[in-house]
Enzyme design. Structure first.
Site, mmCIF file in Angstrom:
data_model
loop_
_atom_site.group_PDB
_atom_site.id
_atom_site.type_symbol
_atom_site.label_atom_id
_atom_site.label_comp_id
_atom_site.label_asym_id
_atom_site.label_seq_id
_atom_site.Cartn_x
_atom_site.Cartn_y
_atom_site.Cartn_z
ATOM 1 C CB ALA A 291 -0.933 -0.004 1.220
ATOM 2 C CD GLU A 295 2.805 -1.132 -5.842
ATOM 3 O OE1 GLU A 295 2.958 -1.860 -4.860
ATOM 4 O OE2 GLU A 295 1.921 -0.251 -5.913
ATOM 5 C CG ASP A 337 26.387 30.487 -31.024
ATOM 6 O OD1 ASP A 337 26.920 31.609 -30.976
ATOM 7 O OD2 ASP A 337 26.872 29.530 -31.642
ATOM 8 C CG ASP A 616 28.977 25.492 -29.486
ATOM 9 O OD1 ASP A 616 29.681 26.333 -28.900
ATOM 10 O OD2 ASP A 616 28.386 25.718 -30.547
ATOM 11 C CD GLU A 681 -3.608 1.841 -2.501
ATOM 12 O OE1 GLU A 681 -2.406 1.799 -2.178
ATOM 13 O OE2 GLU A 681 -3.987 1.903 -3.679
ATOM 14 C CB THR A 711 -8.230 1.486 -11.222
ATOM 15 O OG1 THR A 711 -7.585 1.704 -9.963
ATOM 16 C CG2 THR A 711 -8.895 0.127 -11.231
#
Length: 891
Positions: A291, A295, A337, A616, A681, A711
Site C-alpha cells: 500500500a 508502483e 549562441d 560547443d 489503502e 485503475t
C-alpha cells in the site's frame, strides 16, 4: 642535415610552439620546404600514431545497466514484483519486471550519447590530404599525416591537421570551432602577440574549411593533440549529472521505501503483540508495504515525460532524454549562441553610405551597390540559386531591390581581369569593359582600412572611416567600394599594385545578419518568466552586443566581455552575481563555454546552453540542458546535446521551457493523485491491526495491486496532458532546491484528499457488514454465514477507492485555480481514463473468473449508489479548500 636525413631520434620530445619564428619551428620539426621523406613520415607515424580522434575511455555496459536496475524506484518495483509472485499473480509480476527493464534500457541508451558524440568528431577529418613528400606533391590518407608534414591547401579543401602557414593565404571557415559567422583570413607571416591560438592569423586547424585562396602549411599537431582532439577529450571528461527530477525522485523513493519498510516492521510486531496470529500479521505487513509503494509512479512519470517529448517534437524541439522535459521547466538561465539562433544566419545588404560632398540620391546608391555586386565571384547554378561566399551572395541579392541588378553571367562577359580576394591585402578587384568596350573600369572592394589607403590624393578618408566604425558598432560587416576609370584605349596593367591605386570612393556597404523577428518577443517572455539570457559566442563583441540590444537582451544592463577567454573565475563569479545584468561573452573558446556552464551550475542555476559547432560539445554536455541546432548544427553538437531544435530558433527554446513548466506541474498533479490513494489503502490495515483482528481486513493485497497498476494508471497519464494553468510564464523559475514533492502536496494528498477518501471507503465497508448483521469479532472466513457479506464489503472498499480516485483526478487538475477556469471537458483523455478505470473495476467486480482471482463479489444497487456519491464529495471538498486558499492569498 636535410629533412630526408632525419630519423625517429630527432622527433621532438615535446610539442613545438607553433607561434615561434618559422625557421625555428622548421628546425624543431626537422622539416623544410621540400617536406618530409616518405621513410621519415612512416617512422613518425609509428611514433605519433594515426591522425584521428580516438576514444580514450569506454564505460562498461553491464555496469551502467546494473546501476539503472538498482535505482530506488526500481528497487521498489522489484519488491512489488516479488510480492506479486508470492501472491501467485505471475502476470502482474512479469508486467512490473518489464517496466523495470524498459526504464533501465532507456536510461542506458542516454548514457551512451557522450561516446557517440566523440565518434562523430572523426567525420570532420578529410579522407585524403595533399602533402609534399620527397619534394613532390602527392595525395595520402589524412590519417597518415604526421607533425612536420608540408601540406597544400586549396579552395574548398578541409584542413586535415593543425598547421602553420608557410606561404600564401586562405579564407578559412572556422565556424565549427569558433562560432564566427563569416570566414576569416589566414596568411603566412609572423605571429601576433596577445592572441589565442584560434585567433592567430597564421594558423589553421583540423576540420575547418578553406573557402578561398591557396597556401602551404607545416603540420605541428595531429590526432588527439589537435584542437579537434582536445575538444573530444573535453567531451569525454564532462559526464552528464542527474537532472533535478531524477535526484528528487531518488530521494523521495528512498524516503517512501524506508517509511514502508519501517511501518511494515512496526505493525508486524504490533500485530503479534495484540494477539494476531503470525500468518495474519505477515499478511498485514505485506499489505502495508504494498500500500505504501506507489508502483505506478515510475512508469507514470516515464510515460508522462514521453508525452511531453512528443508534444515538444511537434513544436520543433526534439528531446533526447526524458527527464530533460522537467529540467526545462526549472531552467532560469539561457546561454545562447548568436548566429542562426538569435539571427537568421542569412547575410543581407543592410545599409549604404556615400561621401557627404556628393548629393545623396538613388543614383549614387545604385552605382555603389552595382559596383559592389560586380566585384564578386558568385555563380548561378542550374537550380537558379547563387553559390559562393555568403557575403558576396548578399551583395548580388541586395543589388536588385536597389535598382542595380547584376547577373553573374553578364558580369563575367564584361570582365577583363579579376584579382581574387587576398586575405593578406583584405580586398579583391576586377577590371571591367564598359558597355561600348572603349574603356576599362577598375572596381576594388574590401575592408575599409585596406581600400581607404588606396584613395587618390584629395579624397577624404577620415569621414569614411568614422562612418565605417559607426556601421560596425551596429553589428554590420562593412566593406568599402572604390573605382578607377582607365583612359580610353589603354590596357589594364598586369600587376595588381598598378591597378589598385588612385581610387575614387563610391561609398560603404554594411552587411547584416538580421535577428529572427520572433526572438524579441521570446526574450520578453523569458524576462517575464524570470529567466536570464546570456550570449556566449565566438563572434566579436560589438556585433553580438548590437544583436543583443536588437532583441531585448540586456535592456536593464548589458555587459560585454570582449575577450572572454581571458576572464578568470573571480571576475566571472562577480559578473554572474550582478542582479539584472545580462552578459555577452564574445570570442569564446571551448574552455570558456565550459567555464561559464560550470560557474552557473556552481551558483545554483539551472542552465540551458545552445550551440551548433564542434567547439560547443563539452559545454552542451555539461549544461543541464544542451540545446543543439538541427539545421546548421554539427553532428557532434547534436550527439552531445539534450535537445535539438529542428528550426534553429531561439523562440522554440522558450516554448520548450513553457512546456517544461507545464509538464512539471502535471507531474506534481499526478503525484498528488497517486499519493492520495495511499491513505485509503493503508487505513484498512491499520483498522485491522488496531482492532486486534476484530475487524477483518477491509482490503486485500491483490486489490491494492489492481488499483496501483491498473485503475489509476490511465487517469494519471491523462493528468500529464493537462493544459497549463493561467499565468504559468508569469511566475519566476522555481528554486533549484524545491522538491518535486513538498509538504503542501503531502498535506493535500495524504492529509486532505486521502483522509476524506479513507473515511468514505471505510464507511462503505462497515455499511455492507452492518447491513448483513456483522458485529466486531464475528468470523467472516470461508464457510461462515458472513463470508459473502465480507467479500461484498471488501469489494465495496476496493470500488470505493476507485470512485474516490475519480474525484481526486478531477480535483488534481488544478493546483490553485478553480475547475471552471480550465473547463471540465478540456481534457478528454482524462474523461476516457476515468471511463476505462470504471469499466476495469466493473470487470473485476462482476466477471466470475476475476471475482475468484481478486476475491470480489457483485455489489448491490444501494452500495453502488453510495459509492457513486464519493467523486463529487472528494472533488467538492477540495474545491472548497482551494477557494479558501485563494481568498486568503487575496486578503
Amino acid at each position: 642535415m636535410t629533412e630526408t636525413d632525419a630519423g625517429p631520434d630527432l622527433v621532438p620530445d615535446t610539442a613545438p610552439d607553433p607561434l615561434e619564428p618559422l625557421p625555428l619551428l622548421r628546425r624543431e620539426l626537422h622539416t623544410g620546404p621540400l617536406g618530409l621523406s616518405s621513410r621519415e613520415a612512416a617512422r613518425r607515424l609509428a611514433v605519433y600514431g594515426p591522425n584521428e580522434v580516438r576514444r580514450t575511455t569506454r564505460t562498461s555496459v553491464l555496469r551502467e545497466l546494473l546501476r539503472q536496475l538498482v535505482h530506488p524506484l526500481a528497487l521498489l518495483l522489484w519488491v512489488a514484483a516479488v510480492l506479486a509472485f508470492i501472491a501467485a499473480i505471475e502476470v502482474l509480476g512479469w508486467a512490473i519486471v518489464a517496466v523495470i527493464l524498459v526504464n533501465a534500457g532507456f536510461a542506458l541508451v542516454q548514457e551512451r550519447q557522450a561516446e557517440r558524440a566523440v565518434e562523430t568528431l572523426a567525420g570532420y577529418l578529410p579522407a585524403r590530404a595533399q602533402v609534399i613528400r620527397d619534394g613532390q606533391p602527392q595525395h595520402v590518407p589524412a590519417r597518415d599525416l604526421v607533425p612536420g608534414d608540408l601540406i597544400a591547401l586549396d579552395e574548398g579543401d578541409r584542413v586535415p591537421a593543425d598547421a602553420r602557414l608557410t606561404e600564401g593565404g586562405i579564407e578559412a571557415d572556422l565556424s565549427m570551432l569558433t562560432g564566427e559567422s563569416t570566414p576569416v583570413e589566414r596568411v603566412a607571416g609572423p605571429a601576433l602577440e596577445g592572441l589565442s591560438l584560434l585567433q592567430e592569423p597564421n594558423l589553421v586547424f583540423s576540420g575547418t574549411t578553406a573557402t578561398e585562396g591557396q597556401a602551404q602549411a607545416i603540420v605541428f599537431a595531429t590526432g588527439d593533440h589537435t584542437e579537434l582532439g582536445r575538444i573530444a577529450a573535453l567531451s569525454q571528461r564532462t559526464r552528464r549529472e542527474p537532472s533535478p527530477l531524477e535526484t528528487q525522485v531518488k530521494k523521495v523513493a528512498w524516503l517512501i521505501a524506508a517509511a514502508a519498510v519501517a511501518m511494515g516492521a512496526v505493525f508486524l510486531v504490533l500485530g503479534v503483540a495484540v494477539g494476531l496470529p503470525l500468518t495474519d500479521s505477515l499478511i498485514f505487513a505485506i499489505g502495508l508495504l504494498v500500500a505504501n509503494v506507489p508502483e505506478g509512479l515510475l512508469p507514470t512519470i516515464t510515460l508522462a515525460l514521453a508525452v511531453g517529448v512528443r508534444v515538444l517534437a511537434r513544436q520543433g524541439a526534439v528531446i533526447k532524454r526524458l527527464s530533460a522535459v522537467e529540467t526545462l521547466g526549472s531552467t532560469n538561465v539561457i546561454c545562447t549562441d548568436k548566429t542562426g539562433t538569435l539571427t537568421r544566419n542569412q547575410m543581407r545588404l543592410h545599409s549604404t553610405w556615400t561621401p557627404p560632398h556628393e548629393t545623396p540620391s538613388g543614383s549614387e546608391t545604385a552605382e555603389l551597390v552595382r559596383a559592389a555586386a560586380q566585384c564578386t565571384t558568385v555563380t548561378r547554378e542550374n537550380d537558379g540559386q547563387l553559390h559562393g561566399d555568403p557575403t558576396e551572395i548578399a551583395l548580388v541579392e541586395g543589388a536588385t531591390p536597389r535598382a542595380a541588378p547584376v547577373d553573374p553571367a553578364d558580369r563575367d562577359t564584361h570582365r577583363h581581369t579579376c584579382f581574387r580576394f587576398d586575405p593578406r591585402l583584405r580586398r579583391m578587384s576586377v577590371v571591367l569593359r564598359t558597355d561600348d568596350h572603349d574603356s576599362l573600369r577598375v572596381i576594388v572592394k574590401g575592408a575599409p582600412e585596406s581600400v581607404l589607403a588606396l584613395l587618390a590624393e584629395g579624397e577624404q578618408a577620415t569621414e569614411a572611416q568614422t562612418a565605417a566604425d559607426t556601421l560596425a558598432a551596429g553589428g554590420m560587416r562593412v566593406l568599402a567600394v572604390a573605382v578607377r576609370e582607365l583612359p580610353p584605349g589603354t590596357t589594364a596593367p598586369p600587376q595588381r599594385q598598378d591597378v589598385e591605386k588612385d581610387l575614387h570612393l563610391l561609398g560603404l556597404v554594411g552587411l547584416y545578419d538580421p535577428p529572427r523577428p520572433e526572438v524579441a518577443d521570446a526574450v520578453g517572455r523569458c524576462h517575464e518568466a524570470g529567466l536570464t539570457v546570456h550570449i556566449v559566442t565566438g563572434d566579436n563583441g560589438a556585433t553580438a552586443a548590437a544583436v543583443a540590444r536588437a532583441v531585448g537582451i540586456g535592456t536593464t544592463n548589458l555587459h560585454v566581455v570582449a575577450q572572454s577567454e581571458t576572464i578568470d573565475d573571480h571576475e566571472l563569479d562577480h559578473l554572474l552575481r550582478l542582479e539584472g545584468t545580462e552578459i555577452v561573452f564574445a570570442r569564446s573558446s571551448p574552455e570558456t563555454k565550459l567555464k561559464v556552464a560550470d560557474a552557473l551550475r556552481a551558483h545554483g542555476q539551472i542552465v540551458a546552453m545552445t550551440g551548433d559547432g564542434v567547439n560547443d560539445a563539452p559545454a552542451l554536455h555539461r549544461a543541464h540542458i544542451g540545446v543543439a541546432m538541427g539545421l546548421s548544427g554539427t553532428d557532434v553538437a547534436r550527439e552531445a546535446s539534450t535537445m535539438v531544435l529542428t528550426d534553429d530558433n531561439f523562440a522554440t527554446i522558450v516554448t520548450a521551457i513553457e512546456s517544461g513548466r507545464r509538464v512539471y506541474d502535471n507531474v506534481r498533479k499526478f503525484i498528488v493523485y497517486i499519493f492520495a490513494h495511499l491513505t485509503p489503502e493503508v487505513v484498512p490495515f491499520l483498522v485491522f491491526a488496531l482492532s486486534a483482528g476484530a475487524v477483518p481486513l477491509p482490503l486485500t493485497v491483490l486489490q491494492i495491486l489492481a488499483i496501483d497498476l491498473g485503475t489509476e494508471t490511465l487517469p494519471a497519464l491523462a493528468l500529464g496532458r493537462e493544459r497549463a494553468e493561467p499565468g504559468i510564464m508569469s511566475r519566476p523559475p522555481r528554486p533549484n532546491s524545491q522538491s518535486v514533492i513538498n509538504k503542501d502536496m503531502l498535506v493535500r494528498s495524504w492529509g486532505w484528499l486521502g483522509t476524506i477518501s479513507a473515511a468514505l471507503v471505510m464507511t462503505a465497508f462497515f455499511y455492507v457488514l452492518w447491513r448483513a448483521g456483522w458485529h466486531p469479532g464475528d468470523p467472516t472466513g470461508p464457510g461462515t454465514p458472513l463470508h459473502h457479506a465480507y467479500l461484498t464489503a471488501t469489494t465495496a472498499t476496493f470500488a470505493g477507492i476507485v470512485t474516490c480516485q475519480v474525484g481526486t483526478a478531477i480535483a488534481a487538475r488544478t493546483d490553485h485555480a478553480a475547475l471552471r477556469d480550465i473547463g471540465f471537458f478540456s481534457n478528454p483523455l482524462l474523461l476516457a481514463g476515468i471511463a476505462f478505470e470504471l469499466v476495469f473495476t466493473a470487470a473485476l467486480v462482476y466477471a466470475p473468473p476475476l471475482q475468484h482471482l481478486f476475491g470480489t463479489a457483485a455489489l448491490p444497487l444501494d452500495v453502488i449508489l453510495l459509492i457513486s456519491a464519493f467523486p463529487p464529495l472528494v472533488w467538492g471538498t477540495d474545491e472548497i479548500r482551494r477557494w479558501t486558499r485563494r481568498r486568503h492569498h487575496l486578503s
